[in-house]
Design an enzyme around this catalytic site. Structure first.
Site, PDB file in Angstrom:
ATOM      1  N   ALA A  56       0.841  -1.200   0.000  1.00  0.00           N
ATOM      2  CA  ALA A  56       0.000   0.000   0.000  1.00  0.00           C
ATOM      3  C   ALA A  56       0.877   1.251   0.000  1.00  0.00           C
ATOM      4  O   ALA A  56       1.845   1.330   0.759  1.00  0.00           O
ATOM      5  CB  ALA A  56      -0.901  -0.004   1.236  1.00  0.00           C
TER       6      ALA A  56
ATOM      7  N   TYR B 279       7.959  11.040   0.016  1.00  0.00           N
ATOM      8  CA  TYR B 279       7.918   9.683  -0.540  1.00  0.00           C
ATOM      9  C   TYR B 279       9.299   9.013  -0.466  1.00  0.00           C
ATOM     10  O   TYR B 279       9.425   7.857  -0.049  1.00  0.00           O
ATOM     11  CB  TYR B 279       7.436   9.780  -1.987  1.00  0.00           C
ATOM     12  CG  TYR B 279       7.177   8.474  -2.685  1.00  0.00           C
ATOM     13  CD1 TYR B 279       5.935   7.847  -2.574  1.00  0.00           C
ATOM     14  CD2 TYR B 279       8.137   7.887  -3.506  1.00  0.00           C
ATOM     15  CE1 TYR B 279       5.675   6.656  -3.245  1.00  0.00           C
ATOM     16  CE2 TYR B 279       7.891   6.705  -4.180  1.00  0.00           C
ATOM     17  CZ  TYR B 279       6.656   6.098  -4.048  1.00  0.00           C
ATOM     18  OH  TYR B 279       6.410   4.924  -4.724  1.00  0.00           O
TER      19      TYR B 279
ATOM     20  N   GLN C  19      14.249  11.679  -5.184  1.00  0.00           N
ATOM     21  CA  GLN C  19      13.624  12.222  -6.392  1.00  0.00           C
ATOM     22  C   GLN C  19      13.128  13.634  -6.155  1.00  0.00           C
ATOM     23  O   GLN C  19      12.527  13.913  -5.104  1.00  0.00           O
ATOM     24  CB  GLN C  19      12.467  11.304  -6.846  1.00  0.00           C
ATOM     25  CG  GLN C  19      11.557  11.851  -7.922  1.00  0.00           C
ATOM     26  CD  GLN C  19      12.277  12.075  -9.254  1.00  0.00           C
ATOM     27  OE1 GLN C  19      13.411  11.605  -9.460  1.00  0.00           O
ATOM     28  NE2 GLN C  19      11.644  12.815 -10.145  1.00  0.00           N
TER      29      GLN C  19
ATOM     30  N   TYR D 295       9.936   3.164 -12.454  1.00  0.00           N
ATOM     31  CA  TYR D 295       8.653   3.733 -12.898  1.00  0.00           C
ATOM     32  C   TYR D 295       7.853   2.651 -13.622  1.00  0.00           C
ATOM     33  O   TYR D 295       8.309   2.082 -14.603  1.00  0.00           O
ATOM     34  CB  TYR D 295       8.912   4.950 -13.780  1.00  0.00           C
ATOM     35  CG  TYR D 295       9.332   6.162 -12.957  1.00  0.00           C
ATOM     36  CD1 TYR D 295       8.418   7.167 -12.667  1.00  0.00           C
ATOM     37  CD2 TYR D 295      10.622   6.268 -12.441  1.00  0.00           C
ATOM     38  CE1 TYR D 295       8.785   8.264 -11.881  1.00  0.00           C
ATOM     39  CE2 TYR D 295      10.998   7.353 -11.662  1.00  0.00           C
ATOM     40  CZ  TYR D 295      10.073   8.350 -11.386  1.00  0.00           C
ATOM     41  OH  TYR D 295      10.433   9.423 -10.606  1.00  0.00           O
ATOM     42  N   VAL D 296       6.665   2.379 -13.076  1.00  0.00           N
ATOM     43  CA  VAL D 296       5.845   1.271 -13.571  1.00  0.00           C
ATOM     44  C   VAL D 296       4.585   1.847 -14.216  1.00  0.00           C
ATOM     45  O   VAL D 296       4.054   2.866 -13.745  1.00  0.00           O
ATOM     46  CB  VAL D 296       5.447   0.338 -12.388  1.00  0.00           C
ATOM     47  CG1 VAL D 296       4.712  -0.896 -12.903  1.00  0.00           C
ATOM     48  CG2 VAL D 296       6.686  -0.069 -11.597  1.00  0.00           C
TER      49      VAL D 296
ATOM     50  N   PRO E 166      10.845  -1.039  -7.154  1.00  0.00           N
ATOM     51  CA  PRO E 166      10.488  -0.819  -8.557  1.00  0.00           C
ATOM     52  C   PRO E 166      10.930   0.567  -9.019  1.00  0.00           C
ATOM     53  O   PRO E 166      11.024   1.503  -8.215  1.00  0.00           O
ATOM     54  CB  PRO E 166       8.958  -0.909  -8.562  1.00  0.00           C
ATOM     55  CG  PRO E 166       8.563  -1.451  -7.245  1.00  0.00           C
ATOM     56  CD  PRO E 166       9.661  -1.092  -6.288  1.00  0.00           C
TER      57      PRO E 166
ATOM     58  N   GLY F  48      10.948  16.632  -5.794  1.00  0.00           N
ATOM     59  CA  GLY F  48       9.507  16.730  -5.492  1.00  0.00           C
ATOM     60  C   GLY F  48       8.993  15.604  -4.621  1.00  0.00           C
ATOM     61  O   GLY F  48       7.786  15.465  -4.436  1.00  0.00           O
TER      62      GLY F  48
ATOM     63  N   THR G  50       1.318   8.835  -3.248  1.00  0.00           N
ATOM     64  CA  THR G  50       2.257   9.961  -3.470  1.00  0.00           C
ATOM     65  C   THR G  50       1.518  11.275  -3.207  1.00  0.00           C
ATOM     66  O   THR G  50       0.304  11.371  -3.438  1.00  0.00           O
ATOM     67  CB  THR G  50       2.775  10.001  -4.927  1.00  0.00           C
ATOM     68  OG1 THR G  50       1.657   9.999  -5.817  1.00  0.00           O
ATOM     69  CG2 THR G  50       3.680   8.842  -5.250  1.00  0.00           C
TER      70      THR G  50
END
Ligand code: CAA
Length: 339
Positions: A182, A246, A240, A278-279, A276, A242, A185
């Site tokens: 779960a 997250y 990352q 970018y999915v 992961p 921004g 963003t």
């Protein structure tokens, strides 16, 4: 003599086609019997090995109490044997139960489908606001031939997680695999990020891992078996723009994973992260198009990942074959970050 010959000729097939039918029926029956026998043996094997492990664990716990020792060094042959004893029978993994938080999301769905293909019973959790979608999702999975239990649970709420864990263990008697998937963003540069969106991401993405894992580990320890898989992110590894919220939460998951892996390694429980990149899911779809294109242009593989490609990594870590892999961050990012 004559009547004997007649009954014999009635019982025997007449032409080559009849012979073929008899032969194919014979082989069909043969295979069905063998399959049934293998299924029974495999179930028995699984059950016996679980029982022996539990007995072993209790016996060792009692000995520890007797010697008033809280820490017990693990002997090399003990850990070797424990997993060898549990090697699943070749054919099926019939009794494992997995819980996937955020199981109805993009990556979550692919994980449910993959683990279900591996004959693991699936329990997916969703948040109350998504109830309608969750019901449709369950119907869609049923059409695919999957049996999935759904539980409503706000993973940012410790008491809700405890209650859900109790209900799931009561229903299935065990949980072998926990996938903490779960996540949300709330992207913004720090200078524009408000307190609410900081906490929303920390609560849902990081606190949830404690909230959900804590109630399940006692059962896993007792049974001497477990697979805990935390879905982190490439952005927790590299940071990352921004995503201070997250990236912090996802990096926190990695720290949690490493620490818990060390605590549970002696109990047949592995704890790993999958990170992961970018999915192709709605989360990435929400990124403004020009920014998304810029991100894709930096991925050496030249494309987004498919959810199933991430789920396959989780499938391996959830299997009995991954017994000696713990505390890792498995990157599934198309080369975006190789740090
Ligand atoms: N690196 C450096 N500079 C950047 C940048 C980057 N990656 N992205 C934007 N900037 C710059 C812009 O060029 C702009 O510069 P100027 O002011 O000189 O024009 C400035 O920063 C402000 O950018 P925006 O106009 O985009 O600012 P904004 O406040 O409107 O939006 C943002 C900020 C919401 C963070 C937006 O840039 C964005 O959505 N970025 C994508 C964040 C991202 O990758 N999220 C991942 C979501 S998917 C996910 O998280 C799953 C996973 O695990 C991978």
């Amino acid at each position: 003599m004559a009547s004997q010959d007649k009954s014999l000729s009635l019982a025997l097939p007449e032409g080559p086609e009849d012979w073929e039918k008899v032969q194919s029926r014979f082989f069909q029956n043969w295979h069905t019997s063998i399959d049934t026998a293998f299924d029974s043996i495999s179930q028995l094997f699984h059950f016996t090995s679980d029982t022996m492990n539990t007995l072993n664990r209790y016996q060792k716990d009692n000995l520890n109490l007797y010697f008033e020792s809280t820490t017990r060094p693990i002997e090399a042959n003990e850990t070797d044997n424990k997993e060898q004893d549990r090697v699943k029978p070749e054919k099926k993994n019939l009794t494992d139960v997995a819980i996937i938080t955020g199981g109805i999301g993009g990556i979550g769905t692919a994980i449910c489908q993959r683990l279900s293909r591996d004959n693991i019973k699936i329990v997916a959790t969703y948040i109350g606001a998504e109830k309608e979608h969750a019901m449709e999702w369950q119907q869609a999975r049923r059409k695919e031939g999957m049996e999935v239990d759904l539980f409503e649970c706000d993973v940012s709420d410790f008491n809700a997680c405890k209650k859900t864990a109790r209900a799931i263990e009561k229903l299935h008697g065990r949980v072998d695999v926990l996938v903490n998937c779960a996540g949300i963003t709330r992207d913004a540069m720090l200078k524009k990020l408000d307190e609410e969106n900081w906490h929303a991401v920390m609560d849902t993405n990081l606190d949830s891992v404690f909230n959900m894992t804590r109630p399940f580990i006692d059962g896993m320890i007792k049974r001497g078996y477990g697979r805990i898989i935390n879905i982190s992110s490439v952005n927790g590894q590299k940071g990352q723009f921004g995503q201070t919220n997250y990236s912090s939460a996802k990096a926190g998951m990695i720290g949690f994973t490493r620490a818990l892996a060390v605590e549970l390694a002696g109990f047949g429980i592995t704890v790993n992260c999958v990170c992961p990149g970018y999915v192709a899911t709605s989360l990435v779809d929400a990124i403004p198009d020009h920014i998304k294109q810029a991100i894709i242009s930096q991925i050496p593989a030249g494309r987004l990942a498919q959810p199933a490609e991430v789920a396959d990594a989780i499938g391996f870590l959830a299997s009995r074959e991954s017994a000696y892999i713990t505390g890792t961050e498995l990157a599934v990012n198309g080369g975006l970050w190789t740090g």
